[in-house]
Design a protein around this motif. Structure first.
Motif, PDB file in Angstrom:
ATOM      1  N   TYR A  31      -2.742   2.767   0.207  1.00  0.00           N
ATOM      2  CA  TYR A  31      -1.297   2.993   0.349  1.00  0.00           C
ATOM      3  C   TYR A  31      -1.001   4.484   0.525  1.00  0.00           C
ATOM      4  O   TYR A  31      -0.248   4.887   1.422  1.00  0.00           O
ATOM      5  CB  TYR A  31      -0.572   2.452  -0.883  1.00  0.00           C
ATOM      6  CG  TYR A  31       0.933   2.477  -0.768  1.00  0.00           C
ATOM      7  CD1 TYR A  31       1.629   1.411  -0.207  1.00  0.00           C
ATOM      8  CD2 TYR A  31       1.665   3.586  -1.216  1.00  0.00           C
ATOM      9  CE1 TYR A  31       3.008   1.438  -0.100  1.00  0.00           C
ATOM     10  CE2 TYR A  31       3.045   3.622  -1.102  1.00  0.00           C
ATOM     11  CZ  TYR A  31       3.713   2.546  -0.543  1.00  0.00           C
ATOM     12  OH  TYR A  31       5.090   2.579  -0.440  1.00  0.00           O
ATOM     13  N   ASP A  32      -1.584   5.328  -0.328  1.00  0.00           N
ATOM     14  CA  ASP A  32      -1.337   6.774  -0.246  1.00  0.00           C
ATOM     15  C   ASP A  32      -2.095   7.407   0.911  1.00  0.00           C
ATOM     16  O   ASP A  32      -1.671   8.435   1.447  1.00  0.00           O
ATOM     17  CB  ASP A  32      -1.731   7.448  -1.561  1.00  0.00           C
ATOM     18  CG  ASP A  32      -0.826   7.017  -2.712  1.00  0.00           C
ATOM     19  OD1 ASP A  32       0.401   7.156  -2.587  1.00  0.00           O
ATOM     20  OD2 ASP A  32      -1.352   6.525  -3.730  1.00  0.00           O
ATOM     21  N   SER A  81      -0.297  12.334  -7.350  1.00  0.00           N
ATOM     22  CA  SER A  81       0.038  11.940  -5.972  1.00  0.00           C
ATOM     23  C   SER A  81      -0.300  10.478  -5.704  1.00  0.00           C
ATOM     24  O   SER A  81      -0.303  10.040  -4.559  1.00  0.00           O
ATOM     25  CB  SER A  81      -0.727  12.823  -4.980  1.00  0.00           C
ATOM     26  OG  SER A  81      -2.125  12.697  -5.186  1.00  0.00           O
ATOM     27  N   ILE A  82      -0.584   9.737  -6.768  1.00  0.00           N
ATOM     28  CA  ILE A  82      -0.987   8.336  -6.617  1.00  0.00           C
ATOM     29  C   ILE A  82       0.208   7.430  -6.897  1.00  0.00           C
ATOM     30  O   ILE A  82       0.857   7.535  -7.940  1.00  0.00           O
ATOM     31  CB  ILE A  82      -2.150   7.998  -7.576  1.00  0.00           C
ATOM     32  CG1 ILE A  82      -3.364   8.878  -7.260  1.00  0.00           C
ATOM     33  CG2 ILE A  82      -2.525   6.527  -7.450  1.00  0.00           C
ATOM     34  CD1 ILE A  82      -4.526   8.694  -8.208  1.00  0.00           C
ATOM     35  N   THR A  83       0.483   6.529  -5.966  1.00  0.00           N
ATOM     36  CA  THR A  83       1.634   5.632  -6.071  1.00  0.00           C
ATOM     37  C   THR A  83       1.252   4.329  -6.772  1.00  0.00           C
ATOM     38  O   THR A  83       0.199   3.747  -6.491  1.00  0.00           O
ATOM     39  CB  THR A  83       2.176   5.290  -4.672  1.00  0.00           C
ATOM     40  OG1 THR A  83       2.502   6.499  -3.987  1.00  0.00           O
ATOM     41  CG2 THR A  83       3.407   4.395  -4.766  1.00  0.00           C
ATOM     42  N   PHE A  84       2.149   3.913  -7.680  1.00  0.00           N
ATOM     43  CA  PHE A  84       1.979   2.626  -8.360  1.00  0.00           C
ATOM     44  C   PHE A  84       3.214   1.773  -8.062  1.00  0.00           C
ATOM     45  O   PHE A  84       4.304   2.067  -8.541  1.00  0.00           O
ATOM     46  CB  PHE A  84       1.819   2.824  -9.876  1.00  0.00           C
ATOM     47  CG  PHE A  84       0.578   3.568 -10.267  1.00  0.00           C
ATOM     48  CD1 PHE A  84      -0.590   2.886 -10.582  1.00  0.00           C
ATOM     49  CD2 PHE A  84       0.561   4.963 -10.305  1.00  0.00           C
ATOM     50  CE1 PHE A  84      -1.743   3.568 -10.944  1.00  0.00           C
ATOM     51  CE2 PHE A  84      -0.581   5.653 -10.663  1.00  0.00           C
ATOM     52  CZ  PHE A  84      -1.740   4.962 -10.981  1.00  0.00           C
ATOM     53  N   ASN A  85       3.025   0.739  -7.236  1.00  0.00           N
ATOM     54  CA  ASN A  85       4.131  -0.170  -6.920  1.00  0.00           C
ATOM     55  C   ASN A  85       3.587  -1.586  -6.795  1.00  0.00           C
ATOM     56  O   ASN A  85       2.416  -1.850  -7.102  1.00  0.00           O
ATOM     57  CB  ASN A  85       4.859   0.270  -5.648  1.00  0.00           C
ATOM     58  CG  ASN A  85       3.929   0.369  -4.442  1.00  0.00           C
ATOM     59  OD1 ASN A  85       2.883  -0.286  -4.392  1.00  0.00           O
ATOM     60  ND2 ASN A  85       4.300   1.188  -3.459  1.00  0.00           N
ATOM     61  N   GLU A  86       4.413  -2.519  -6.322  1.00  0.00           N
ATOM     62  CA  GLU A  86       3.994  -3.922  -6.272  1.00  0.00           C
ATOM     63  C   GLU A  86       2.859  -4.150  -5.286  1.00  0.00           C
ATOM     64  O   GLU A  86       2.153  -5.170  -5.370  1.00  0.00           O
ATOM     65  CB  GLU A  86       5.180  -4.813  -5.912  1.00  0.00           C
ATOM     66  CG  GLU A  86       5.754  -4.580  -4.517  1.00  0.00           C
ATOM     67  CD  GLU A  86       6.896  -5.544  -4.203  1.00  0.00           C
ATOM     68  OE1 GLU A  86       7.272  -6.317  -5.100  1.00  0.00           O
ATOM     69  OE2 GLU A  86       7.387  -5.502  -3.061  1.00  0.00           O
TER      70      GLU A  86
END
Length: 694
Positions: free
Chosen positions: A332-333, A402-407
């Motif tokens: 994702y990132d 800088s790490i994204t946590f989402n669904e």
């Protein structure tokens, strides 16, 4: 060495000759069946039914005669007992000697009856083994399973000598009382080791012991046939007990559960994830299917690896899955669909289901294997339901560094953490079983004799092994191809050799398995895209729907196993389930009528539940019609069915992706057309091979 047929004739009691199993007739029947099948005048179904009926007649003849003789002995002992009780206060030495002689005579007649039962039990076992050897079926499993547990079973008289033991007990007790008639009577039930042992008593005990050894093999098969595992395992059961470790079994089932969660946890969000990376929603088919593509190859090397170790492949699987899920989340990132696919490929390379199945077969004792197999099914079903359900809890969106946590990414991070915890637990608690073939050169247990024919056998054998050796010694002239029978039981060493052993019936059943997995994958993999387009469902709605589908697995299997299987033949259930899958697919099509939620939910439920029923019945039939050589080794029947199902999932996911070239309004019908064609073809193929299924 004396052939069993000649040995049977020589040992028969002349006046009882007509009541023995007609071994010569049965042997001729087996040869005749072989010739008829070779020239095509008869099919497998006829052979199975005709031979089963012939065996039923033979066993009924033996059992009715046995009961008649037991009744005569019982009546005789009853009269002796009445005479003994009537003279209890007036017993003289002469009368005691006379009664003892009559009881000994009854004991001699009981010995004759025991010899009769023993020879028939051996004959029955040998003819069953001969049939299996000639035709490559697991006919013995089928016959003993269906007869041993039936409420009107006559085979139980061969399994359990309750009446004979009761007659023997009456003789023992009365002889003991007559020996002690001058003093206080001590019952044999209070004094296990009699001080007065008549020779006839010792002879009866020895005969009962031999008879027990002769029938233990059939009792073993009666229980073992209930399992879905290898029916020709050569591993001694006592040694399997030594390999059993409860925590290791729990960890093995934990691997099964986590892998199924890992497979289905991304399904509700896969389309959103691919669109966020700039790809079409239908690319989710490739993302979901990438795991199955890798599993095609991982199943083979894990199956081979489990021949040497169990812990090593499980550790490797966990590490690969940690890496794969991490890559899936980082995509994702990194804004890379390639990293996303590589992550899912790594997850597929970590599929250790072949090891999970093999561990239960090799390392769980027979008495616990059924529960362990049920645990494997339950863990898979629970993981299938929990995967989509967990997606409901991932409605978060935050960043750490800088790490994204989402669904989209949380399923990957969650599974990476879960596999890491599992890896630590595995390294601490898993106990590697001893090697499959134990070697203890310093003990008497492994001293071997080099036989004249070049084979080696243990010097000290258990009772089951002794019985097997006795069978081999009596079999030398029963079959012209006896020398090649051992070679024919060796596991295959290549996929080409395995394919050559597939009969038309087996090929059809593998195709049926392919069909049901294809249909299930279409329903599951495209659910998020279809529901999003037609009903604008949220990720939570999709997750709940898929979780509900997964929760139907256990109840359905319970209903089939405990109810439907007692009412219908498995081949009838097979054909009916295939038809219901076809009905579910037809109902799923979008026609001129507006597509509604009830239509989608009901059609998906019919397709999925029917496929679940079909899977259980199909695998059961597959285990019966498949060659015994495919029950062991790397390229076994389990691997072939796993590969068929995995390839079906790959093709189904590829179909969804290719359908993306059409508009979303056509996606549903385009993916259902191949499902319908494959399903109809499977039904037709099943009808053609229907009579060969049993």
């Amino acid at each position: 060495m004396v052939a069993f047929g000649k040995k049977l004739r020589e040992s028969q009691i002349p006046e009882w000759r007509e009541y023995y199993i007609n071994y010569k007739l049965m042997k001729k029947k087996v040869k005749r069946y072989t010739q008829q099948i070779e020239i095509g005048t008869q099919n497998d179904y006829y052979v199975l039914r005709d031979f089963s009926r012939l065996l039923d007649i033979q066993i009924e003849k033996i059992v009715l005669f046995l009961l008649e003789q037991q009744g005569l002995l019982a009546r005789r002992l009853s009269r002796l007992g009445e005479e003994q009780n009537g003279l209890s206060q007036q017993l003289t030495e002469t009368k005691v000697d006379e009664l003892q002689e009559q009881y000994r005579a009854a004991g001699e007649d009981l010995l004759r009856l025991l010899a009769f039962v023993e020879m028939n039990a051996i004959g029955l076992r040998k003819i069953l083994k001969k049939f299996d050897k000639r035709f490559g079926y697991k006919f013995t499993d089928y016959y003993v399973k269906t007869r041993a547990n039936h409420p009107h079973s006559q085979l139980k008289q061969v399994f359990k000598q309750v009446g004979i033991v009761a007659v023997a007990g009456a003789i023992f007790r009365n002889l003991a009382e007559l020996e002690d008639h001058k003093g206080s009577y001590i019952s044999i039930y209070d004094q296990l080791d009699l001080s007065h042992k008549a020779p006839v008593i010792e002879s009866i005990k020895e005969a009962l012991k031999r008879l027990s050894n002769s029938t233990n093999f059939l009792q073993f098969l009666g229980k073992h046939a209930m399992l879905l595992e290898d029916g020709l395992s050569d591993t001694p059961e006592s040694y399997v007990d030594e390999r059993y470790h409860f925590m290791s079994l729990v960890l093995n089932l934990g691997n099964t559960f986590l892998y199924m969660v890992n497979t289905y946890i991304i399904v509700p969000t896969a389309d959103n994830y691919t669109m966020s990376l700039g790809a079409a929603a239908t690319v989710c088919g490739i993302v979901i299917g990438a795991m199955a593509v890798a599993q095609v190859f991982s199943s083979v090397y894990f199956s081979s690896w489990s021949n040497r170790s169990y812990m090593q492949p499980l550790v490797f699987s966990s590490i690969i899955l940690v890496v794969g899920n991490t890559l899936y989340a980082l995509a994702y990132d990194l804004k890379s669909i390639t990293i996303l696919l590589v992550g899912r490929l790594f997850c597929g390379l970590g599929s250790a289901r072949a090891v999970n199945r093999r561990y239960i077969t090799d390392c769980v004792p027979l008495k616990l294997r059924m529960q362990a197999s049920a645990g494997f099914v339950s863990a898979s079903a629970l993981g299938m339901a929990c995967g989509p359900a967990l997606a409901c809890f991932f409605r978060r969106n935050f960043k750490i560094s800088s790490i994204t946590f989402n669904e989209d990414t949380l399923p990957g991070w969650t599974m990476a953490l879960a596999w890491l915890v599992y890896l630590v637990w595995l390294c601490i608690c898993f106990k590697e079983p001893p090697s499959l073939m134990p070697s203890e050169p310093n003990t008497g247990k492994t001293v071997k004799l080099i036989l004249e024919n070049g084979c080696t056998r243990p010097l000290l054998l258990n009772e089951h092994a002794k019985q097997e050796c006795a069978d081999q010694e009596c079999d030398d002239d029963d079959d012209d191809d006896e020398g090649s029978s051992k070679r024919n039981r060796k596991p295959v060493d290549s996929i080409i050799s395995a394919y050559k052993l597939l009969t038309p019936s087996v090929k059809v059943q593998l195709f049926v398995y392919f069909m049901l997995k294809y249909a299930m994958e279409i329903v599951l993999a495209e659910s998020s895209v279809i529901t999003g387009y037609y009903f604008v469902w949220s990720t939570t709605n999709v997750a709940v729907f898929l979780a509900c589908l997964g929760l139907t697995v256990l109840p359905v299997n319970i209903i089939v196993g405990s109810y439907l299987s007692n009412l219908f033949e498995e081949r009838q259930l097979l054909l009916a389930s295939e038809i219901m899958v076809c009905v579910g697919i037809i109902l799923s099509f979008h026609t001129s009528i507006p597509y509604s939620v009830p239509q989608y939910v009901c059609s998906a439920l019919i397709t999925f539940v029917s496929a679940e029923i079909l899977e259980g019945v199909n695998l059961s039939l597959l285990s019966r019609v498949m060659s015994s050589r495919l029950s062991r080794g790397t390229f076994n029947g389990g691997l072939l069915s796993t590969e068929a199902g995995t390839i079906a999932r790959v093709i189904a996911d590829g179909t969804i992706t290719l359908s993306g070239y059409f508009s979303e309004s056509k996606l549903l019908n385009v993916t259902l057309i191949p499902s319908l064609i494959i399903c109809v073809y499977a039904i037709v193929a099943t009808c053609f091979t229907y009579n060969s299924l049993y």
